[in-house]
Design a protein around this motif. Sequence first.
Motif, short mmCIF file in Angstrom:
data_model
loop_
_atom_site.label_atom_id
_atom_site.label_comp_id
_atom_site.label_asym_id
_atom_site.label_seq_id
_atom_site.Cartn_x
_atom_site.Cartn_y
_atom_site.Cartn_z
N ARG A 72 0.82 -1.20 0.00
CA ARG A 72 0.00 0.00 0.00
C ARG A 72 0.86 1.25 0.00
O ARG A 72 1.88 1.32 0.68
N LEU A 73 0.41 2.27 -0.71
CA LEU A 73 1.04 3.58 -0.60
C LEU A 73 0.74 4.15 0.78
O LEU A 73 -0.37 3.99 1.30
N GLY A 109 0.13 7.14 2.00
CA GLY A 109 -0.99 8.05 2.12
C GLY A 109 -2.32 7.33 2.09
O GLY A 109 -3.24 7.65 2.87
N VAL A 110 -2.43 6.35 1.21
CA VAL A 110 -3.65 5.55 1.13
C VAL A 110 -3.83 4.73 2.41
O VAL A 110 -4.95 4.63 2.94
N LEU A 111 -2.76 4.16 2.91
CA LEU A 111 -2.84 3.37 4.14
C LEU A 111 -3.32 4.22 5.31
O LEU A 111 -4.13 3.77 6.13
N ILE A 156 -5.29 6.76 5.21
CA ILE A 156 -6.74 6.94 5.04
C ILE A 156 -7.49 5.68 5.46
O ILE A 156 -8.49 5.73 6.19
N GLN A 157 -7.02 4.52 4.99
CA GLN A 157 -7.70 3.25 5.29
C GLN A 157 -7.77 3.00 6.79
O GLN A 157 -8.82 2.67 7.34
N GLN A 166 -10.05 5.40 8.64
CA GLN A 166 -11.47 5.11 8.42
C GLN A 166 -11.91 3.90 9.23
O GLN A 166 -12.98 3.91 9.85
N GLN A 197 7.48 5.37 5.15
CA GLN A 197 6.05 5.09 5.33
C GLN A 197 5.60 5.41 6.75
O GLN A 197 4.54 6.02 6.95
N TYR A 221 8.99 8.61 -1.52
CA TYR A 221 7.64 9.16 -1.55
C TYR A 221 7.70 10.68 -1.43
O TYR A 221 8.56 11.24 -0.73
N SER A 267 -0.86 18.01 1.38
CA SER A 267 -1.89 17.04 1.75
C SER A 267 -2.75 17.62 2.87
O SER A 267 -2.24 18.12 3.86
#
Length: 307
Positions: free
Chosen positions: A80-81, A83-85, A87-88, A91, A131, A154, A159
């Motif tokens: 996973r990237l 930034g996406v992680l 968010i995940q 949430q 990360q 990265y 952001s």
Amino acid sequence: MDLRIFTEPQQGATYDTLLTVAKATEDLGFDAFFRSDHYLRMGSVDGLPGPTDAWITLAGLARETKRIRLGTLMTAGTFRLPGVLAIQVAQVDQMSGGRVELGLGAGWFEDEHKAYGIPFPKEKFARLEEQLEIVTGLWSTEVGQTFDFDGTHYRLTDSPALPKPTQAKVPVLIGGHGATRTPRLAARYADEFNIPFASIEDSERQFGRVRAAAEQAGRKGGDLVYSSALVACVGKDDAEVARRAAAIGREVDELKANGLAGSPAEVVDKIGRYEAIGASRIYLQCLDLADLDHLELISSQVQSQLS
């Protein structure tokens, strides 16, 4: 001593199976349900019906459970990237009411990357360090402020660093056997350090390295939680232990040497030896997810003695 249930769904499990185990984990008084993050079976099992995704699983469990902590040992940084992680995980933390923990590792199983077309970089540890800085930085950025990162692997620009987790601080787990870089990384980012499938002697040495690294980084060594992950194979008598060992393709003597196996009394005694070297949490690797009686036995005759 906290006891947590740790599953390996890549060996063969549906979401419904994992939900059943998670609900049993909650009903039987265990502290948490954790799972691995893998997309390919290991060893001689068929792995049917196929893999499930760790964070999709935990999102579902977040809505189906009420008390237990939920997390990964360990999320693969290669999947996973960052930034996406961020968010995940934020949430799922919201979905659970603030019960999520993030175990994050570099990723290691090259075959699963080949099987599903996931890049497998040579330099994984430096990526992991970036990360961790990104994920924790995004969460800690104040609402209304922006987050920037310019690293080797990265880059993030302006952001909004949203969404935020429910918890003020999502616990971060770092683990492994590395003697130098791993303790340094844990000292900087970890709330918990986990050593998987290690002897008491090796665990004690690694815990000592992490404590020393934490103190060198300006933290107290006791600021971190220290934990172990060990395969569990408990039975009320020798025949039941042997049956459970055979069901997961292992030998009793090997399990007793390298895991938590035997009678409840034997397992309580061995857990006590891990506690003596500083472990305050044990992740019980349960490989036969259909054997809910195993969890009930551990709850009633092992966990009850520890508490």
